[in-house]
Every structure is written in C-alpha cells, then in structure tokens.
Design a protein around this motif. Sequence first.
Motif, short mmCIF file in Angstrom:
data_model
loop_
_atom_site.label_atom_id
_atom_site.label_comp_id
_atom_site.label_asym_id
_atom_site.label_seq_id
_atom_site.Cartn_x
_atom_site.Cartn_y
_atom_site.Cartn_z
N ALA A 152 11.12 -12.40 68.76
CA ALA A 152 9.89 -12.49 67.63
C ALA A 152 9.70 -11.37 67.26
O ALA A 152 9.18 -11.20 66.20
N THR A 179 11.62 -20.51 72.92
CA THR A 179 10.80 -20.73 72.19
C THR A 179 9.20 -20.28 72.39
O THR A 179 8.58 -19.45 71.57
N LEU A 180 8.84 -20.74 73.62
CA LEU A 180 7.53 -20.36 74.09
C LEU A 180 7.31 -18.78 74.18
O LEU A 180 6.32 -18.29 73.98
N GLN A 183 6.65 -17.43 70.73
CA GLN A 183 5.45 -17.77 70.03
C GLN A 183 4.17 -16.78 70.87
O GLN A 183 3.14 -17.01 70.29
N THR A 184 4.34 -16.41 71.75
CA THR A 184 3.28 -15.31 72.33
C THR A 184 3.28 -14.21 71.39
O THR A 184 2.30 -13.44 71.23
N ASN A 186 4.85 -14.54 67.83
CA ASN A 186 4.62 -14.97 66.74
C ASN A 186 4.17 -16.50 66.70
O ASN A 186 5.35 -17.14 66.99
N PRO A 187 3.07 -17.13 66.71
CA PRO A 187 2.75 -18.53 66.92
C PRO A 187 3.52 -19.43 66.12
O PRO A 187 3.57 -20.61 66.30
N ASP A 188 4.15 -18.79 64.88
CA ASP A 188 4.39 -19.62 63.74
C ASP A 188 6.18 -19.62 63.84
O ASP A 188 6.80 -20.25 62.78
N VAL A 189 6.53 -19.09 64.84
CA VAL A 189 8.04 -18.95 64.97
C VAL A 189 8.65 -20.41 65.04
O VAL A 189 8.18 -21.31 65.53
N GLU A 190 9.86 -20.52 64.30
CA GLU A 190 10.67 -21.76 64.36
C GLU A 190 12.05 -21.44 64.88
O GLU A 190 12.65 -20.53 64.67
N GLY A 359 7.96 -26.13 67.94
CA GLY A 359 8.49 -25.12 67.13
C GLY A 359 9.87 -25.14 67.15
O GLY A 359 10.56 -24.36 66.47
#
Length: 366
Positions: A152, A179-180, A183-184, A186-190, A359
């Motif tokens: 990320a 993914t988790l 998200q730490t 970039n919370p919007d990551v896909e 996500g």
Amino acid sequence: MPITITRRTFVTGLAATGLAGVLGSRLALAADEPLGIALVIPSPVGDVGWGHALAAGLEPVKAAYGDKVKVTVIENIAEGPDADRIMNKTVADGNKVLIAGSFGYQNGALQIARRDPSVTVLHASGFQVAPNFSPFAAKYFQGTYLLGMAAAALSKTGKLGSVSAFAIPELITSINAFTLGAQTVNPDVEVSVVWVNSWFDPAKEQEAAKALMAQNCDVIFSNAQDTPSVIAACEEAGVYAFNLNSSMKTYAPKKYLGCVATDWSPFFKASVDAHFAGTFKGANAFLGVADKVVEVTDWNPDIPADTMAKIKEIEAKIADGSFSPFTGPIAKADGSEGVAAGTTLADGDIVAMNWHVKGVTTPLPQ
C-alpha cells in the motif's frame, strides 16, 4: 541431495511390478536399514517455490541423521488416483515416513495412515488428524499482512492484485491478511484476485498477472505459484510483486517486494526425531513466525523508511504473540461482521476461513 524421481519413472515402476504384487510381497525392513522418507509433490522441485521449499526442509534432516535416513522426492504427481497409487507404492517399498505435499493428497494419505500405524504421515495444508497423521500448514498470513503494508505504501493506484492457485483456506487467509495490512496504510485499498486453479501453470499464471495489471493493479501477490512466471512478468512491466515459500528475487532484481519464506526443517526434524523415538503423535501443526517456519525476506529498498519501521514493529509483535492480523473489528466483503471488536480468531477458525474481508473485490468461486 535427495533422490528425485519423476512421475514417468515412478509410474513405469508401478506398471512393471503391479501395486497388488508390491503390497503382497512387502517385507519388514532390517533393523540396520535406513529410515525411508518419501516426499511426494505436485510440481517439479525446481529452484524456487513450494516443492523446492519442502525438499530443502529435508536437507537438515539428512545432515543430522546421515546414512540413517534415505530421502526420496517424487515430483510432478497430480492430485487424484495417480497420487494415491504412488503414495501407496512408496509405503509398500518400505518408506516409513511419508510427506504428502499437496492439499488434494489428503484422503489417500489418511487411508495409508489408518491402514498402517507404523507409518508416520505428514500432510500439507489439510485438516484431518489421526494418531500417526499430522497436517501441517504455514501461517503465511503473518507475512502477507506485513507485505500488504509495504504494498500500500508503494502503490500509486490503490489497486492491488493476487494471482492465486486454489480457493482453499490457506490461500484465502493469505489474501485477507494482505488486504488488512494494506488497509492500515491506505483504508481505501482494493484487492482483485485471479484464481488459476493450478499449482503449476506458467502460461496461465503470466496471463493472470497481465490481466490484473490491465486493471491498474500495481502490486501483485503471487499466491502459491510454484513458478516465477508472475514475478518475472511483473518485473518486465515495472510492477512490484512478492510470493510465498522461497525467494524469487533473481527473477525480479528491481521490483521484487519480498518473500514470505518457509523453512520446514524444524517441523520435519521434530517429526523424524519423534518417529525414531516411537513418540510421534498426530496433531495439527499450524506454524508461523514464532516457530521459525515463516519469515519475510528480501525487503525491497524502495519501501519508505517510516513504513518499514512500522512493519518491523508489527513483525516483532507477531513474533512475541502480542498481535494477530485477525483481531477485530473485521468486516467481511459482503459488509457483515467477520470478527467482532476486541476478538482474535482462533487457529481453528483461521484454518477454516471461507470468506473474504472487505476490500477484496473478487467473489470467491462457488
């Protein structure tokens, strides 16, 4: 090096002797004969990947026991009837430790264990347990969480990808933790996933990697591929990539993000020790950083220093048991609750995971 046998040479031997005849004429090993250890794997041993890591894990066993053990590696064995026949023949030939190196070998390997209590069976990635049968799996998710943080931090699009072998819990948890961790940062990551339904298919893996790159994924996780195809394709395209089991850095000197490496030798050595001592007891071996089985290696120097400091901080907490990637609150991809706030998933829930976290945009195969 262990003796390596291909499917062709092994099946030729089966045809020549006839499995029934082999089983009927089985003789007990003389007391002074070496302990036969057979490793059966679904792909070539190669210089990287799952099969390579398993075979490498037996080298310290050979070093410790010398001529008291004889290791045979049988490669390229597809899951199904062939694998069952071949595993039966390895035991009929006198091997007393069988390492069944693929999830799909489970039923055949378990039948062998139940028929012959004198044989110790180690089975990769499964869940069944018997007195002489231990499934073993790595807590890859501990490493993929950390690499998600790195991914990320380096991603410009916020879109990450994974080329994954089969939709089994071991690989689902790896994607979820990836993914988790991302998200730490970039919370919007896909995260998009392509399931190739193969452990070893270089062309299909490369095609999947290119499909993810076409979706603007600029960091790709090669999830349980036994070839460097994904890693090499990403290097050529200038996209960061990482993988499991053994380092593939030589295939991506610039864009290699890192490796969630596995060292199976502590588990293999302890199992062989117990077999020799007559104390082996089947148990579910779910092994990670604290067991010195999982380690993230080959960190890319492009990872920002502040991110790397956070990664090392979390890595230390994973090692001492004070942090788990699967501590809630965690939402499922469908928006429902996956893990409640303040709750940490138990190992049994992790090894049975059949859902994606929020996500991950690709639905699991039905």
